[in-house]
Design an enzyme around this catalytic site. Structure first.
Site: not given
Length: 432
Positions: A81, A373
């Site tokens: 990510c 994230h």
């Protein structure tokens, strides 16, 4: 009738001749450094096969205000990510998009090892109109090959990836710039044209007040935050460009302008860091001040949320308010004479747009230092924002963007200035 463009062969030939004359006047001969965005390049000429394809596919795609072309998710290949969020920011950088979609890259490397070629292919994928998520496995492989410290499937820092990607793109761009690569101080590759600014450092002797000035290139500006172990300078609300940038201290929140004020304030270096003064010919205490000598087209601000020290490893979650539009005038080296003890007392010229920026991408990090994230907010059209969460793209409001924590903030110059030797100025409206 069909609202399509018509190309006249005679007019095209005249245009080419005029372009050649303009290039000669600007001194854009091969190997000569110049600073104009409109760099000489080979114009696209359709091949016979391409002409045949165009004839058999007469339908043209219109770009409207609610068009979703350019929006495409990216598959997470295992803790990637950090890469996906930067790719989303880069593919929505207007001038970079225009460069790659106009086929400007002329590669002299092996295409399977060139990151610029892969980025060019990536732009084609993003703006092809396909809706299915793209799998960036070739990009990941090239990053692992050319930036080995990022290799592996563990989570990496998005800021570190951004700098590594710009560095590799910069090096690979230089390889196709011929003689220009021989002078490292005058690179005119697309990465430097868009992302490189000049940071001025003034060191002032406290005895003779002599000033030593150096100017260094930068791709991003890293800003300290309140809550870190580094003392954050106490600021008086509204004393500088906060009102100018539409920021408010009413909620007690720290603003991006506060962080920039701290970054550009004079800093006393102390007795343990004496410098040898060329005027006094001896070691003296001094003050150091950073200001912007040259602003980049795209300004990237890195909010230092991850603290690593011998005693401490943690994430700083302090909320920082950032504006949709930013005026960098108070932080310019040219504004320094009007700066007194960190307070900016200058009149604002509403018609001077040289240093004004618009926000177009925000990278956020959710979670802790050990586990987290990355997502990105990107601006597709004016006031149209989307959240990119790996393969999932969702519509977002301006409030969603401005209320987010913020880790990397990307701003694009509202107006591009092309000042040539004769001091002629032409302003191009930004692509928003």
């Amino acid at each position: 009738m069909c609202q399509d463009y018509i190309y006249d062969k005679d007019m095209e030939q005249i245009a080419k001749e005029e372009q050649r004359k303009a290039w000669k006047l600007q001194g854009t001969t091969e190997g000569v450094h110049h600073e104009c965005i409109g760099e000489k390049y080979s114009t696209w000429e359709p091949t016979k096969r391409e002409l045949e394809l165009l004839r058999h596919n007469p339908k043209r795609r219109r770009i409207t205000s609610n068009c979703t072309i350019g929006l495409r998710g990216l598959i997470n290949l295992g803790n990637t990510c950090f890469m996906n969020c930067i790719v989303q920011a880069l593919t929505h950088t207007p001038l970079l998009r225009d460069f790659f979609l106009s086929d400007r890259h002329k590669c002299e490397m092996q295409s399977n090892s060139c990151l610029v070629c892969e980025m060019s292919q990536l732009f084609q994928e993003f703006y092809s109109g396909h809706r299915s998520p793209h799998i960036p496995f070739r990009l990941l492989h090239l990053v692992w090959t050319h930036a080995r410290h990022l290799a592996g499937y563990e989570q990496q820092d998005a800021h570190e990836f951004l700098i590594a990607a710009l560095d590799v793109l910069h090096r690979h761009c230089k390889d196709d710039n011929g003689k220009k690569a021989n002078n490292p101080n005058h690179c005119n590759c697309i990465i430097d044209q868009i992302f490189t600014g000049g940071l001025q450092s003034d060191v002032t002797c406290q005895v003779c007040h002599g000033v030593s000035t150096t100017i260094d290139p930068f791709w991003d500006i890293s800003l300290d935050l309140p809550g870190s172990s580094t003392p954050f300078w106490p600021l008086s609300p509204g004393g500088d460009g906060s009102a100018l940038n539409g920021e408010s201290h009413t909620t007690g929140a720290t603003t991006l302008t506060d962080c920039l004020r701290r970054f550009t304030r004079p800093e006393h270096l102390g007795s343990s860091a004496k410098i040898k003064c060329s005027g006094c010919h001896s070691y003296q205490e001094s003050t150091k001040q950073l200001t912007m000598k040259k602003l980049p087209i795209v300004a990237c601000f890195h909010l230092k949320r991850f603290e690593h020290s011998a005693k401490l490893r943690r994430k700083i979650t302090t909320y920082v308010s950032f504006p949709l539009e930013l005026d960098m005038t108070p932080f310019m080296a040219s504004s320094k004479e009007s700066r007194m003890n960190g307070q900016y007392q200058q009149t604002v010229d509403p018609f001077n747009n040289d240093n004004k920026y618009s926000l177009f991408a925000v990278v956020n990090h959710q979670g802790t230092l050990e586990s987290g994230h990355y997502t990105t907010f990107i601006r597709q059209h004016k006031d149209q924002w989307f959240k990119c969460d790996d393969a999932i793209i969702t519509k977002a409001s301006i409030k969603d963007v401005l209320d987010s924590e913020g880790y990397l903030l990307f701003y694009h110059k509202q107006f591009l200035e092309e000042a040539r030797k004769h001091k002629t100025q032409a302003y191009l409206n930004h692509p928003f």
